[in-house]
Write a protein that holds these residues in place. Structure first.
Motif, PDB file in Angstrom:
ATOM      1  N   UNK A 213       0.843  -1.225  -0.021  1.00  0.00           N
ATOM      2  CA  UNK A 213      -0.056  -0.094  -0.014  1.00  0.00           C
ATOM      3  C   UNK A 213       0.770   1.370  -0.028  1.00  0.00           C
ATOM      4  N   UNK A 214       1.983   1.135  -0.751  1.00  0.00           N
ATOM      5  CA  UNK A 214       2.798   2.475  -0.870  1.00  0.00           C
ATOM      6  C   UNK A 214       1.969   3.550  -1.476  1.00  0.00           C
ATOM      7  N   UNK A 215       2.026   4.750  -0.772  1.00  0.00           N
ATOM      8  CA  UNK A 215       1.431   5.904  -1.477  1.00  0.00           C
ATOM      9  C   UNK A 215       1.898   6.389  -2.652  1.00  0.00           C
ATOM     10  N   UNK A 216       3.376   6.072  -2.947  1.00  0.00           N
ATOM     11  CA  UNK A 216       3.944   6.539  -4.067  1.00  0.00           C
ATOM     12  C   UNK A 216       3.632   5.896  -5.357  1.00  0.00           C
ATOM     13  N   UNK A 217       3.681   4.444  -4.717  1.00  0.00           N
ATOM     14  CA  UNK A 217       3.238   3.527  -6.089  1.00  0.00           C
ATOM     15  C   UNK A 217       1.734   3.756  -6.414  1.00  0.00           C
ATOM     16  N   UNK A 218       1.013   4.020  -5.502  1.00  0.00           N
ATOM     17  CA  UNK A 218      -0.496   4.399  -5.731  1.00  0.00           C
ATOM     18  C   UNK A 218      -0.476   5.650  -6.725  1.00  0.00           C
ATOM     19  N   UNK A 219       0.191   6.742  -6.256  1.00  0.00           N
ATOM     20  CA  UNK A 219       0.048   7.611  -7.250  1.00  0.00           C
ATOM     21  C   UNK A 219       0.608   7.438  -8.730  1.00  0.00           C
ATOM     22  N   UNK A 220       1.714   6.830  -8.938  1.00  0.00           N
ATOM     23  CA  UNK A 220       2.119   6.642 -10.272  1.00  0.00           C
ATOM     24  C   UNK A 220       1.451   5.630 -11.042  1.00  0.00           C
ATOM     25  N   UNK A 221       0.711   4.487 -10.051  1.00  0.00           N
ATOM     26  CA  UNK A 221      -0.130   3.458 -10.924  1.00  0.00           C
ATOM     27  C   UNK A 221      -1.546   4.292 -11.410  1.00  0.00           C
ATOM     28  N   UNK A 222      -1.818   5.364 -10.759  1.00  0.00           N
ATOM     29  CA  UNK A 222      -3.142   6.112 -11.270  1.00  0.00           C
ATOM     30  C   UNK A 222      -2.949   6.702 -12.736  1.00  0.00           C
TER      31      UNK A 222
ATOM     32  N   UNK B 147      -1.893  13.428 -17.687  1.00  0.00           N
ATOM     33  CA  UNK B 147      -0.658  13.559 -16.869  1.00  0.00           C
ATOM     34  C   UNK B 147      -0.378  14.767 -16.257  1.00  0.00           C
ATOM     35  N   UNK B 148      -0.654  15.899 -17.134  1.00  0.00           N
ATOM     36  CA  UNK B 148      -0.628  17.277 -16.587  1.00  0.00           C
ATOM     37  C   UNK B 148      -1.390  17.641 -15.332  1.00  0.00           C
ATOM     38  N   UNK B 149      -2.635  17.405 -15.329  1.00  0.00           N
ATOM     39  CA  UNK B 149      -3.597  17.115 -14.213  1.00  0.00           C
ATOM     40  C   UNK B 149      -2.783  16.884 -12.968  1.00  0.00           C
TER      41      UNK B 149
ATOM     42  N   UNK C 159       0.386  16.130 -12.426  1.00  0.00           N
ATOM     43  CA  UNK C 159       1.755  16.423 -11.967  1.00  0.00           C
ATOM     44  C   UNK C 159       1.823  18.043 -11.764  1.00  0.00           C
ATOM     45  N   UNK C 160       0.541  18.804 -12.028  1.00  0.00           N
ATOM     46  CA  UNK C 160       0.417  20.172 -11.797  1.00  0.00           C
ATOM     47  C   UNK C 160      -0.503  20.398 -10.626  1.00  0.00           C
ATOM     48  N   UNK C 161      -1.573  19.718 -10.604  1.00  0.00           N
ATOM     49  CA  UNK C 161      -2.748  19.937  -9.738  1.00  0.00           C
ATOM     50  C   UNK C 161      -2.927  19.050  -8.530  1.00  0.00           C
ATOM     51  N   UNK C 162      -2.862  17.865  -8.796  1.00  0.00           N
ATOM     52  CA  UNK C 162      -2.711  16.809  -7.818  1.00  0.00           C
ATOM     53  C   UNK C 162      -1.696  16.637  -6.646  1.00  0.00           C
ATOM     54  N   UNK C 163      -0.610  16.565  -7.236  1.00  0.00           N
ATOM     55  CA  UNK C 163       0.644  16.759  -6.514  1.00  0.00           C
ATOM     56  C   UNK C 163       1.933  17.523  -7.202  1.00  0.00           C
ATOM     57  N   UNK C 164       1.419  19.083  -7.128  1.00  0.00           N
ATOM     58  CA  UNK C 164       2.440  19.958  -7.809  1.00  0.00           C
ATOM     59  C   UNK C 164       3.826  19.578  -7.795  1.00  0.00           C
ATOM     60  N   UNK C 165       4.602  19.518  -9.042  1.00  0.00           N
ATOM     61  CA  UNK C 165       5.908  19.311  -9.140  1.00  0.00           C
ATOM     62  C   UNK C 165       6.541  20.717  -9.464  1.00  0.00           C
ATOM     63  N   UNK C 166       7.607  20.971  -9.164  1.00  0.00           N
ATOM     64  CA  UNK C 166       8.604  22.138  -9.595  1.00  0.00           C
ATOM     65  C   UNK C 166       8.856  21.970 -11.172  1.00  0.00           C
ATOM     66  N   UNK C 167       8.893  23.393 -11.763  1.00  0.00           N
ATOM     67  CA  UNK C 167       9.146  23.510 -13.166  1.00  0.00           C
ATOM     68  C   UNK C 167      10.384  22.480 -13.307  1.00  0.00           C
ATOM     69  N   UNK C 168      10.543  22.180 -14.502  1.00  0.00           N
ATOM     70  CA  UNK C 168      11.979  21.503 -14.862  1.00  0.00           C
ATOM     71  C   UNK C 168      11.700  20.253 -15.944  1.00  0.00           C
ATOM     72  N   UNK C 169      12.579  19.528 -16.324  1.00  0.00           N
ATOM     73  CA  UNK C 169      12.756  18.458 -17.157  1.00  0.00           C
ATOM     74  C   UNK C 169      12.770  17.152 -16.181  1.00  0.00           C
ATOM     75  N   UNK C 170      12.021  16.333 -16.608  1.00  0.00           N
ATOM     76  CA  UNK C 170      11.884  14.896 -15.536  1.00  0.00           C
ATOM     77  C   UNK C 170      12.091  13.917 -16.487  1.00  0.00           C
ATOM     78  N   UNK C 171      12.308  12.629 -15.882  1.00  0.00           N
ATOM     79  CA  UNK C 171      12.556  11.373 -16.433  1.00  0.00           C
ATOM     80  C   UNK C 171      11.984  10.375 -15.342  1.00  0.00           C
TER      81      UNK C 171
END
Length: 165
Positions: free
Chosen positions: A90-99, A127-129, A131-143
């Protein structure tokens, strides 16, 4: 008193303008690699741009019987997908990415997987929703790199690249 009212009105306008500012996620690249072609291969792995505002990614993994480079930003997780899908992890980070993929994937049941694993038309807006609204990430390039491991052997890797601006 008049000065205070004017300042309060300016404050309300500024708050409204700030709430209207938003970030935008955009897919920039997608790479899929297989390490054991006897076990798995990618039938397709691409980003499709339908128009200037609508892009999506699609992947079909076939199963056979910027800083100084990308650095870990938030999570480095190893998990057993079979246990996760059974609800035992029940790892919350895994749930976030699974969604990100549960609505666009056939990976919605417990093991065994006796079919191809598909991710179909995951839209950048979705994905925008996240990464910017549900759990906002800072601006930048990601992988986001996902390693596919079966029977303790690394079989394939998928790298998702994107920019938040």
């Amino acid at each position: 008193m008049r000065n205070r009212t004017f300042t309060f009105a300016q404050f309300i306008v500024i708050l409204y303008l700030v709430s209207e500012i938003s970030s935008k996620f955009e897919f920039t690249n997608l790479k899929c690699s297989t390490f054991d072609e006897q076990f798995s291969d990618f039938e397709y792995c691409y980003i499709k741009s339908v128009n200037r505002s609508y892009k999506y990614i699609s992947i079909n993994l076939i199963l056979f019987k910027r800083f100084n480079g990308y650095r870990p930003f938030m999570y480095n997780i190893t998990a057993d997908a079979c246990r996760f899908l059974r609800g035992l992890n029940l790892n919350p980070a895994l749930k976030y990415f699974y969604r990100f993929v549960e609505l666009y994937s056939n990976m919605n049941h417990t093991c065994p997987f006796d079919h191809d694993v598909q991710f179909e038309k995951i839209p950048a807006d979705f994905v925008n929703d996240y990464m910017t609204r549900v759990l906002p990430f800072p601006h930048g390039d990601y992988m986001l790199e996902v390693s596919w491991i079966a029977y303790d052997i690394k079989r394939a890797t998928t790298q998702f690249y994107g920019t938040i601006s």
